[in-house]
Design an enzyme around this catalytic site. Structure first.
Site, PDB file in Angstrom:
ATOM      1  N   ARG A   1       0.839  -1.212   0.000  1.00  0.00           N
ATOM      2  CA  ARG A   1       0.000   0.000   0.000  1.00  0.00           C
ATOM      3  C   ARG A   1       0.869   1.255   0.000  1.00  0.00           C
ATOM      4  O   ARG A   1       0.452   2.331  -0.440  1.00  0.00           O
ATOM      5  CB  ARG A   1      -0.976  -0.004   1.188  1.00  0.00           C
TER       6      ARG A   1
ATOM      7  N   TYR B   1     -16.535  13.100 -17.723  1.00  0.00           N
ATOM      8  CA  TYR B   1     -17.074  11.748 -17.539  1.00  0.00           C
ATOM      9  C   TYR B   1     -18.169  11.776 -16.449  1.00  0.00           C
ATOM     10  O   TYR B   1     -18.022  12.472 -15.444  1.00  0.00           O
ATOM     11  CB  TYR B   1     -15.923  10.805 -17.160  1.00  0.00           C
TER      12      TYR B   1
ATOM     13  N   ASP C   1      -7.458  16.147 -17.085  1.00  0.00           N
ATOM     14  CA  ASP C   1      -7.716  14.728 -17.327  1.00  0.00           C
ATOM     15  C   ASP C   1      -7.371  14.461 -18.800  1.00  0.00           C
ATOM     16  O   ASP C   1      -8.056  14.936 -19.707  1.00  0.00           O
ATOM     17  CB  ASP C   1      -9.183  14.401 -17.020  1.00  0.00           C
TER      18      ASP C   1
ATOM     19  N   LYS D   1      -8.184   2.935 -19.874  1.00  0.00           N
ATOM     20  CA  LYS D   1      -8.504   3.223 -21.266  1.00  0.00           C
ATOM     21  C   LYS D   1      -7.278   2.993 -22.159  1.00  0.00           C
ATOM     22  O   LYS D   1      -6.794   1.883 -22.254  1.00  0.00           O
ATOM     23  CB  LYS D   1      -9.058   4.649 -21.363  1.00  0.00           C
TER      24      LYS D   1
HETATM   25  N1  LCS Z   1     -11.717  10.190 -16.710  1.00  0.00           N
HETATM   26  C1  LCS Z   1     -12.296   9.965 -17.899  1.00  0.00           C
HETATM   27  C2  LCS Z   1     -12.107  10.959 -18.992  1.00  0.00           C
HETATM   28  C3  LCS Z   1     -13.056   8.813 -18.101  1.00  0.00           C
HETATM   29  O1  LCS Z   1     -13.605   8.622 -19.307  1.00  0.00           O
HETATM   30  C4  LCS Z   1     -13.221   7.899 -17.030  1.00  0.00           C
HETATM   31  C5  LCS Z   1     -14.027   6.656 -17.180  1.00  0.00           C
HETATM   32  C6  LCS Z   1     -12.606   8.178 -15.808  1.00  0.00           C
HETATM   33  C7  LCS Z   1     -11.854   9.323 -15.679  1.00  0.00           C
HETATM   34  C8  LCS Z   1     -12.718   7.251 -14.635  1.00  0.00           C
HETATM   35  O2  LCS Z   1     -11.854   6.199 -14.806  1.00  0.00           O
HETATM   36  P1  LCS Z   1     -12.062   4.724 -14.182  1.00  0.00           P
HETATM   37  O3  LCS Z   1     -12.269   4.896 -12.730  1.00  0.00           O
HETATM   38  O4  LCS Z   1     -13.270   4.140 -14.834  1.00  0.00           O
HETATM   39  O5  LCS Z   1     -10.785   4.040 -14.508  1.00  0.00           O
HETATM   40  N2  LCS Z   1     -14.824   6.650 -18.332  1.00  0.00           N
HETATM   41  C9  LCS Z   1     -15.698   5.719 -18.649  1.00  0.00           C
HETATM   42  C10 LCS Z   1     -16.547   5.804 -19.775  1.00  0.00           C
HETATM   43  O6  LCS Z   1     -16.636   6.763 -20.543  1.00  0.00           O
HETATM   44  N3  LCS Z   1     -17.260   4.713 -19.854  1.00  0.00           N
HETATM   45  O7  LCS Z   1     -17.009   3.836 -18.833  1.00  0.00           O
HETATM   46  C11 LCS Z   1     -15.970   4.421 -17.970  1.00  0.00           C
END
Ligand code: LCS
Length: 407
Positions: free
Chosen positions: A61, A114, A189, A214
């Site tokens: 951790r 998001y 982001d 992603k």
């Molecule tokens: N930032 C962006 C631009 C994102 O598109 C997402 C998730 C996150 C942060 C959060 O990331 P995660 O915790 O899921 O790793 N975007 C998603 C989407 O457009 N569809 O499903 C998840």
């Protein structure tokens, strides 16, 4: 911010990076250190590690050699000093927001983000009396409008560009100049562009965030997040949030992300080329009402996109004539595109933001952010673009032609 410097080209760093920096056995590929704890040589060394007088790992951790390699690699690729890998993109965003803001503080964010980020800002942080001050993408190009939202309790500015799901492009340089003049950090982001297509630090950003789920991972098999910034800021986030709240990445996920990053340059080139071809085709289609792709000259922010991105990425949003009802025919009938949320995978994914990723917004909130009910989002994959076009053409043939009169 003094960057980690290298004379090597980006594609070379993406493949090599610092993957072997920690290896004692000269592995070509770094090993996965699947351990929760580490043995101490003796009591003195153990207590010395805790006191900070001796080097050594204590507990995963706090730190782990595989995760360290990923963090170092991301710091190098983004041009920051240090990085933190987290359990998800959401925990990366939460970690920085919760470190920088306290009750009765506020922050300014563009409201096309998001849906999970919007919920974190609009519900969870509000519950802690940390208030988001949202600005619409349309007003996000006005220094005056952004400036009006900033006061002595504003702790940071937050933008996502390209924005999810509207594909608005926010001007990083403009926002970073405002942040610098107010002496508060700008958080970007960078998920949609990935580090290959956009370098926010070169445009004045202070902290860069990725959902590594992603494009960095790239294969739809992990959840992870990355934060990059100055050594001082990363140490602060680690000490004030990550260490105690504990949203750390698994070493196995770090290893998969390191593997994914090796092909990042190739994949982003192909995602971008495929998306450009599909966007141009959609633009000409008579059953398609609007196409949002920053690479099209007709895109409202194309000039900014050209200035701050290497290519334009794999994400497209579009609306078909007939709005939501027609859009649902597409979603229900695709064969090669998969009906799924997430993005940045090898496979092309299609989804409906208003009822899926952005259902955390009320209809009114979506309207303010430019997320229409008929908007469809496409994460263009690595297939042959012509097969995706043929798949979309088949589904569009099921939608009524608006130019043909009903009999
Ligand atoms: N930032 C962006 C631009 C994102 O598109 C997402 C998730 C996150 C942060 C959060 O990331 P995660 O915790 O899921 O790793 N975007 C998603 C989407 O457009 N569809 O499903 C998840």
């Amino acid at each position: 911010m003094p960057k980690k410097t290298t004379d090597l080209a980006e594609e070379t760093m993406i493949v090599h990076g610092c993957d072997t920096a920690h290896s004692t056995s000269r592995d070509l590929v770094p090993p996965i250190h699947m351990t929760s704890t580490y043995t101490f040589e003796n009591a003195a060394q153990g207590s010395g590690v805790f006191a900070g007088t001796h080097d050594g790992y204590v507990y995963t951790r706090i730190a782990n050699p595989t995760i360290d390699i990923l963090q170092e690699k991301m710091a190098v690729l983004e041009g920051g000093e240090a990085a933190i890998a987290t359990a998800s993109g959401m925990s990366a965003i939460a970690s920085v927001a919760m470190t920088l803001a306290r009750p009765d503080d506020n922050f300014v964010a563009c409201n096309s983000v998001y849906g999970g980020t919007f919920a974190l800002f609009n519900v969870q942080l509000r519950n802690l009396r940390i208030t988001p001050r949202f600005i619409s993408p349309a007003l996000s190009h006005s220094k005056k409008e952004i400036g009006k939202l900033i006061d002595k309790n504003t702790r940071f500015l937050f933008i996502e560009t390209p924005a999810n799901p509207t594909l608005d492009i926010i001007d990083i340089q403009l926002w970073s100049s405002i942040a610098a003049s107010k002496k508060i950090p700008l958080i970007v982001d960078n998920t949609f562009a990935s580090t290959y297509l956009q370098k926010p630090f070169n445009l004045g950003a202070d902290i860069v965030i990725h959902s590594a789920t992603k494009y960095l991972g790239g294969h739809g098999d992990i959840i992870g997040g990355i934060l990059v910034g100055s050594q001082k800021m990363m140490e602060r986030i680690k000490e004030e949030y990550v260490r105690d709240f504990g949203p750390v990445m698994s070493p196995f996920n770090a290893w998969l992300i390191l593997r994914g990053i090796k092909t990042l340059a190739l994949r982003m080139e192909r995602h971008s080329d495929n998306a450009m071809k599909i966007a141009k085709w959609l633009k000409k289609h008579k059953k398609v009402e609007s196409v949002h792709y920053p690479g099209l000259a007709s895109h409202r922010n194309h000039t900014i996109a050209k200035r701050q991105m290497k290519k334009f990425g794999g994400m497209i949003a579009f609306e078909v004539n007939g709005g939501l009802i027609a859009g649902k025919r597409i979603l229900d009938n695709v064969k090669i595109c998969s009906l799924a949320v997430s993005l940045g995978d090898c496979e092309t994914l299609i989804q409906h933001p208003a009822s899926m990723t952005h259902s955390t917004y009320t209809k009114k909130e979506r309207e303010k952010a430019g997320i229409t009910d008929g908007l469809i989002r496409l994460s263009v994959g690595l297939e042959n673009a012509d097969d995706i076009i043929a798949d979309l053409e088949n589904t569009l043939s099921l939608v009524r032609d608006p130019s043909r009169k009903r009999r």
